[in-house]
Design a protein around this motif. Sequence first.
Motif, PDB file in Angstrom:
ATOM      1  N   ARG A  26       0.837  -1.186   0.000  1.00  0.00           N
ATOM      2  CA  ARG A  26       0.000   0.000   0.000  1.00  0.00           C
ATOM      3  C   ARG A  26       0.874   1.239   0.000  1.00  0.00           C
TER       4      ARG A  26
ATOM      5  N   TRP B 189      -8.373   0.635  -2.392  1.00  0.00           N
ATOM      6  CA  TRP B 189      -7.343  -0.304  -1.966  1.00  0.00           C
ATOM      7  C   TRP B 189      -7.950  -1.454  -1.168  1.00  0.00           C
ATOM      8  N   PHE B 190      -8.764  -1.112  -0.159  1.00  0.00           N
ATOM      9  CA  PHE B 190      -9.318  -2.160   0.697  1.00  0.00           C
ATOM     10  C   PHE B 190     -10.352  -3.011  -0.037  1.00  0.00           C
TER      11      PHE B 190
ATOM     12  N   SER C  11      -6.324  -5.102  -1.006  1.00  0.00           N
ATOM     13  CA  SER C  11      -5.814  -5.408   0.327  1.00  0.00           C
ATOM     14  C   SER C  11      -5.991  -6.888   0.659  1.00  0.00           C
TER      15      SER C  11
ATOM     16  N   ASP D  81       2.900  -1.447   6.387  1.00  0.00           N
ATOM     17  CA  ASP D  81       2.016  -0.446   5.780  1.00  0.00           C
ATOM     18  C   ASP D  81       2.395   0.918   6.351  1.00  0.00           C
TER      19      ASP D  81
END
Length: 398
Positions: free
Chosen positions: A140, A153-154, A158, A192
């Motif tokens: 990330r 992203w999530f 992710s 991260d």
Amino acid sequence: PTNLGFGVCLDGPLMYGTHQCMNNITKGDINSQFDGHFQDLSEWPLKALMSRAVEEDPDVLIHMGDFIYRQGPCPHPNNNNASCSGINLPRRYNFSGSNDESEIMNFVPGSWGDNFWSWWADFFYPSLDALSSVPFFALRGNHESCSRAGKGWFLLLSPDPYPLDALGGSYCSDYTEPRQISFQHEQFLIIDDSGIEPKDHGFDGLQFIEGDCPTETGSDLPPPEIMNRFLATNPEQECEHVYSQLDTFTGYFEQIREASIESDKTSFYLGHRPVFGIACNDTKLLSMDWTLQCSLECSTFDEISALFSGHMHWRETISFANNLLPPQIVVGHGGTDLVDNYIIDRSLDGLKLEIGRNSQISVTVKEGEPDSSAFGFAVLQRGGDGEGDYTVKFRGID
């Protein structure tokens, strides 16, 4: 303007079953004057780079972070000559037929912002060859922070389980715990660091000016300046928040240290931001990243063989005298515009670094080599019998 796309927007247009957020964009907005935070994509050969990487027949492909660069619209009118106006074109719209400039438009205004159009254009489409043929995992980047493209992203990349009580595209977290990916002979320890807020915007705030970098050899130079966040001028640097982030990353590094000690495999550290990156800011050398450096203990990286990072838009390799720290390898020359660092060749050799909250780690650069001459990627290779030294080779499109 904002164009989040992902979020809790139950009345927005559907995109693969997910409602896209529009934030009350009107007819008048599309022709109004506005500024956009945008990095030029016209010369970015990501598709060619990803296809070229597949030709290396890798066991796994690792992306060092920063997937979305079109987080803002192309400035309108296009007064800075950015070659980006095409990303502003509406992707879906539904007018009622009136000429009312204040009418709310049912559309997502172009391939920018944290929505699937941006993710498709900036990452998934140019990476199709690689994603369909090579195992892949991703780090990330700061472009995937919650204030930028974190929800995408999530939702899309992710490895963390998506919260069962969160509507798809609505979830984001500033921090995630370190993770460990193991292979037969090695393990990758991943942090991260997207939520770090460096002094005066860090790398993004530097001034790269040709001819102004120091010309002396590193042994004749003072240690690089550090970007002490307690001395920052950007307003988010409140002491309580800085201390909180230092505590967070101190805990993360302790997890990294323990994982490297407990394993008999070769351990590599992966993080988007370089821990020991060196850049030239106008006439001065700078050492980054201050938050990460101040979260280290003297023994954090004792069992780490090398550090791999991205973030800075060039490649850089730094080794340290007497192997007091593992080599720092920056693979940042695959993202949008290359940045001319202008550090004089071999001028980092012999440079002393003072690292940590109280400069408790003092090391000397054995060899330092920055290069921003071409787009590319890196290939990590182990010895043929699974034993012995690893090598890193840099590759380009040709």
